[in-house]
Scaffold this motif. Structure first.
Motif, PDB file in Angstrom:
ATOM      1  N   TYR A  17      13.031   0.701  12.251  1.00  0.00           N
ATOM      2  CA  TYR A  17      11.841   0.233  11.517  1.00  0.00           C
ATOM      3  C   TYR A  17      11.327   1.329  10.578  1.00  0.00           C
ATOM      4  O   TYR A  17      10.863   1.046   9.466  1.00  0.00           O
ATOM      5  CB  TYR A  17      10.759  -0.239  12.491  1.00  0.00           C
ATOM      6  CG  TYR A  17      10.995  -1.659  12.960  1.00  0.00           C
ATOM      7  CD1 TYR A  17      10.378  -2.734  12.330  1.00  0.00           C
ATOM      8  CD2 TYR A  17      11.879  -1.951  14.006  1.00  0.00           C
ATOM      9  CE1 TYR A  17      10.618  -4.042  12.730  1.00  0.00           C
ATOM     10  CE2 TYR A  17      12.127  -3.251  14.415  1.00  0.00           C
ATOM     11  CZ  TYR A  17      11.491  -4.292  13.778  1.00  0.00           C
ATOM     12  OH  TYR A  17      11.723  -5.596  14.156  1.00  0.00           O
ATOM     13  N   PHE A  19      13.138   3.665   9.111  1.00  0.00           N
ATOM     14  CA  PHE A  19      14.047   3.743   7.962  1.00  0.00           C
ATOM     15  C   PHE A  19      13.729   2.626   6.958  1.00  0.00           C
ATOM     16  O   PHE A  19      13.650   2.868   5.750  1.00  0.00           O
ATOM     17  CB  PHE A  19      15.512   3.648   8.401  1.00  0.00           C
ATOM     18  CG  PHE A  19      16.445   3.570   7.230  1.00  0.00           C
ATOM     19  CD1 PHE A  19      16.789   4.719   6.530  1.00  0.00           C
ATOM     20  CD2 PHE A  19      16.920   2.342   6.773  1.00  0.00           C
ATOM     21  CE1 PHE A  19      17.605   4.645   5.415  1.00  0.00           C
ATOM     22  CE2 PHE A  19      17.731   2.259   5.657  1.00  0.00           C
ATOM     23  CZ  PHE A  19      18.081   3.420   4.971  1.00  0.00           C
ATOM     24  N   ALA A  20      13.552   1.405   7.481  1.00  0.00           N
ATOM     25  CA  ALA A  20      13.268   0.270   6.585  1.00  0.00           C
ATOM     26  C   ALA A  20      11.953   0.505   5.838  1.00  0.00           C
ATOM     27  O   ALA A  20      11.853   0.230   4.634  1.00  0.00           O
ATOM     28  CB  ALA A  20      13.219  -1.028   7.386  1.00  0.00           C
ATOM     29  N   ALA A  23      12.606   3.008   3.128  1.00  0.00           N
ATOM     30  CA  ALA A  23      13.433   2.440   2.049  1.00  0.00           C
ATOM     31  C   ALA A  23      12.602   1.499   1.164  1.00  0.00           C
ATOM     32  O   ALA A  23      12.604   1.627  -0.064  1.00  0.00           O
ATOM     33  CB  ALA A  23      14.628   1.700   2.642  1.00  0.00           C
ATOM     34  N   PHE A  24      11.880   0.575   1.785  1.00  0.00           N
ATOM     35  CA  PHE A  24      11.099  -0.393   0.992  1.00  0.00           C
ATOM     36  C   PHE A  24       9.894   0.285   0.320  1.00  0.00           C
ATOM     37  O   PHE A  24       9.582   0.000  -0.832  1.00  0.00           O
ATOM     38  CB  PHE A  24      10.641  -1.563   1.863  1.00  0.00           C
ATOM     39  CG  PHE A  24      11.788  -2.439   2.333  1.00  0.00           C
ATOM     40  CD1 PHE A  24      12.808  -2.806   1.480  1.00  0.00           C
ATOM     41  CD2 PHE A  24      11.846  -2.890   3.642  1.00  0.00           C
ATOM     42  CE1 PHE A  24      13.871  -3.604   1.903  1.00  0.00           C
ATOM     43  CE2 PHE A  24      12.898  -3.689   4.086  1.00  0.00           C
ATOM     44  CZ  PHE A  24      13.911  -4.041   3.216  1.00  0.00           C
ATOM     45  N   TYR A  27      11.130   2.305  -2.594  1.00  0.00           N
ATOM     46  CA  TYR A  27      11.508   1.458  -3.738  1.00  0.00           C
ATOM     47  C   TYR A  27      10.254   0.931  -4.446  1.00  0.00           C
ATOM     48  O   TYR A  27      10.198   0.899  -5.677  1.00  0.00           O
ATOM     49  CB  TYR A  27      12.390   0.296  -3.271  1.00  0.00           C
ATOM     50  CG  TYR A  27      12.948  -0.509  -4.425  1.00  0.00           C
ATOM     51  CD1 TYR A  27      13.937   0.019  -5.243  1.00  0.00           C
ATOM     52  CD2 TYR A  27      12.473  -1.781  -4.704  1.00  0.00           C
ATOM     53  CE1 TYR A  27      14.436  -0.691  -6.322  1.00  0.00           C
ATOM     54  CE2 TYR A  27      12.969  -2.510  -5.774  1.00  0.00           C
ATOM     55  CZ  TYR A  27      13.944  -1.956  -6.579  1.00  0.00           C
ATOM     56  OH  TYR A  27      14.436  -2.679  -7.647  1.00  0.00           O
ATOM     57  N   TRP A  28       9.265   0.580  -3.659  1.00  0.00           N
ATOM     58  CA  TRP A  28       7.995   0.092  -4.231  1.00  0.00           C
ATOM     59  C   TRP A  28       7.361   1.187  -5.104  1.00  0.00           C
ATOM     60  O   TRP A  28       6.899   0.926  -6.212  1.00  0.00           O
ATOM     61  CB  TRP A  28       7.055  -0.322  -3.089  1.00  0.00           C
ATOM     62  CG  TRP A  28       5.709  -0.755  -3.548  1.00  0.00           C
ATOM     63  CD1 TRP A  28       5.384  -1.911  -4.204  1.00  0.00           C
ATOM     64  CD2 TRP A  28       4.489  -0.025  -3.420  1.00  0.00           C
ATOM     65  NE1 TRP A  28       4.034  -1.943  -4.481  1.00  0.00           N
ATOM     66  CE2 TRP A  28       3.468  -0.803  -4.006  1.00  0.00           C
ATOM     67  CE3 TRP A  28       4.160   1.209  -2.850  1.00  0.00           C
ATOM     68  CZ2 TRP A  28       2.134  -0.388  -4.040  1.00  0.00           C
ATOM     69  CZ3 TRP A  28       2.823   1.621  -2.878  1.00  0.00           C
ATOM     70  CH2 TRP A  28       1.843   0.821  -3.470  1.00  0.00           C
ATOM     71  N   HIS A  30       8.936   3.658  -6.510  1.00  0.00           N
ATOM     72  CA  HIS A  30       9.816   3.851  -7.672  1.00  0.00           C
ATOM     73  C   HIS A  30       9.482   2.822  -8.763  1.00  0.00           C
ATOM     74  O   HIS A  30       9.357   3.164  -9.944  1.00  0.00           O
ATOM     75  CB  HIS A  30      11.269   3.737  -7.213  1.00  0.00           C
ATOM     76  CG  HIS A  30      12.244   3.452  -8.306  1.00  0.00           C
ATOM     77  ND1 HIS A  30      12.655   4.398  -9.209  1.00  0.00           N
ATOM     78  CD2 HIS A  30      12.901   2.297  -8.648  1.00  0.00           C
ATOM     79  CE1 HIS A  30      13.504   3.846 -10.059  1.00  0.00           C
ATOM     80  NE2 HIS A  30      13.676   2.579  -9.742  1.00  0.00           N
ATOM     81  N   LEU A  31       9.308   1.561  -8.333  1.00  0.00           N
ATOM     82  CA  LEU A  31       8.976   0.499  -9.303  1.00  0.00           C
ATOM     83  C   LEU A  31       7.613   0.774  -9.949  1.00  0.00           C
ATOM     84  O   LEU A  31       7.450   0.618 -11.166  1.00  0.00           O
ATOM     85  CB  LEU A  31       8.933  -0.866  -8.610  1.00  0.00           C
ATOM     86  CG  LEU A  31      10.257  -1.490  -8.161  1.00  0.00           C
ATOM     87  CD1 LEU A  31       9.999  -2.849  -7.534  1.00  0.00           C
ATOM     88  CD2 LEU A  31      11.232  -1.631  -9.328  1.00  0.00           C
ATOM     89  N   ALA A  32       6.638   1.187  -9.140  1.00  0.00           N
ATOM     90  CA  ALA A  32       5.288   1.434  -9.668  1.00  0.00           C
ATOM     91  C   ALA A  32       5.317   2.562 -10.695  1.00  0.00           C
ATOM     92  O   ALA A  32       4.711   2.461 -11.772  1.00  0.00           O
ATOM     93  CB  ALA A  32       4.342   1.780  -8.514  1.00  0.00           C
TER      94      ALA A  32
END
Lengths: 50, 217
Positions: A17, A19-20, A23-24, A27-28, A30-32
């Protein structure tokens, strides 16, 4: 019921959990950041053109 | 604004997913609590299938119309497919250690999933290597279409070959043998992951549009 149940291994559960989440969440972020950069570059261009 | 609302919805759904995974779903009879990794692992690969299905759709759409929107859909979905496949592989590996006694084995399901990950990582690398947008879109679309052939191989690998990985308990031909509370927890997490995917996809496509300078187009 099975004769022998596996031990709980909570460490593996939290590792998966964790790690997830990293990761998420990563990524969030990174997008922001990418979105902010592109928008500010675009505003800069518009400001320069005005 | 709509994207932000979708983000909040995905966040709430993920919290609900955590609540059912740890508070509602029972301790599994044979594996104990380590089975709770399933509520991450299975929704991740199902979401990755969805992502790669959209890559296929976007790739076909791009080759047929040369519309940039199709290319943006394919590229954005591929990035997300790689993310969700990566989460699937790592969480599966963490689950495998206590249950199989190994982090990794060259089992048909694991190997085909690793190939899926590598094919779409290659797709993203290819996109990074070609500067000319039309050529980039065309080359990537071909890889996006060919790569999709691996999706049924991953899914049916446990049926076609002898594998250490357990057979499909959902999306299989027979009725699912999963107990109702476990199936409910899985479903809630699947919905949460799908919402998270849609949110990420909306944001990623928006970034691709900004990158293309096509916001006002």
């Amino acid at each position: 019921m099975p004769d022998k149940m596996m031990p709980d291994h909570w460490g593996y559960v939290f590792a998966a959990y964790g790690f997830a989440a990293i990761a998420f969440g990563g990524y969030w972020r990174h997008l922001a950041r990418r979105s902010r950069d592109l928008l500010s570059r675009r505003r800069g261009k518009e400001g320069g053109a005005a | 604004m709509r994207t932000r609302a979708l983000g909040w919805l995905a966040g709430l759904a993920l919290l609900a997913g955590l609540a059912v995974a740890f508070g509602y779903a029972p301790r599994e009879a044979a594996q104990g609590n380590v089975q709770r990794i399933m509520y991450l692992h299975v929704p991740s690969i199902l979401t990755a299938y969805l992502a790669f299905g959209l890559v296929l759709l976007g790739s076909i759409g791009y080759l047929a119309t040369r519309g940039k929107a199709w290319d943006r859909l394919a590229a954005s979905a591929a990035e997300l497919g790689v993310l969700f496949t990566g989460v699937t592989i790592v969480t599966g590996s963490i689950w495998g250690k206590p249950t199989w006694g190994t982090w990794w084995t060259w089992d048909a399901r694991l190997t085909s999933t690793a190939v899926l990950f590598l094919v779409y990582t290659g797709y993203l690398l290819l996109r990074g290597m070609v500067d000319e947008p039309e050529r980039r879109g065309r080359y990537a679309a071909v890889v996006g279409i060919v790569g999709a052939a691996n999706i049924p191989i991953v899914h049916f690998s446990v049926k076609w070959w002898r594998a250490l990985h357990q057979p499909s308990t959902i999306l299989g031909p027979e009725p699912s043998p999963i107990a109702a509370p476990i199936a409910t927890a899985l479903l809630v997490n699947w919905v949460a992951f799908t919402l998270l995917f849609v949110y990420f996809l909306a944001r990623r496509i928006e970034i691709a549009r900004l990158d293309d300078g096509a916001v006002d187009a």
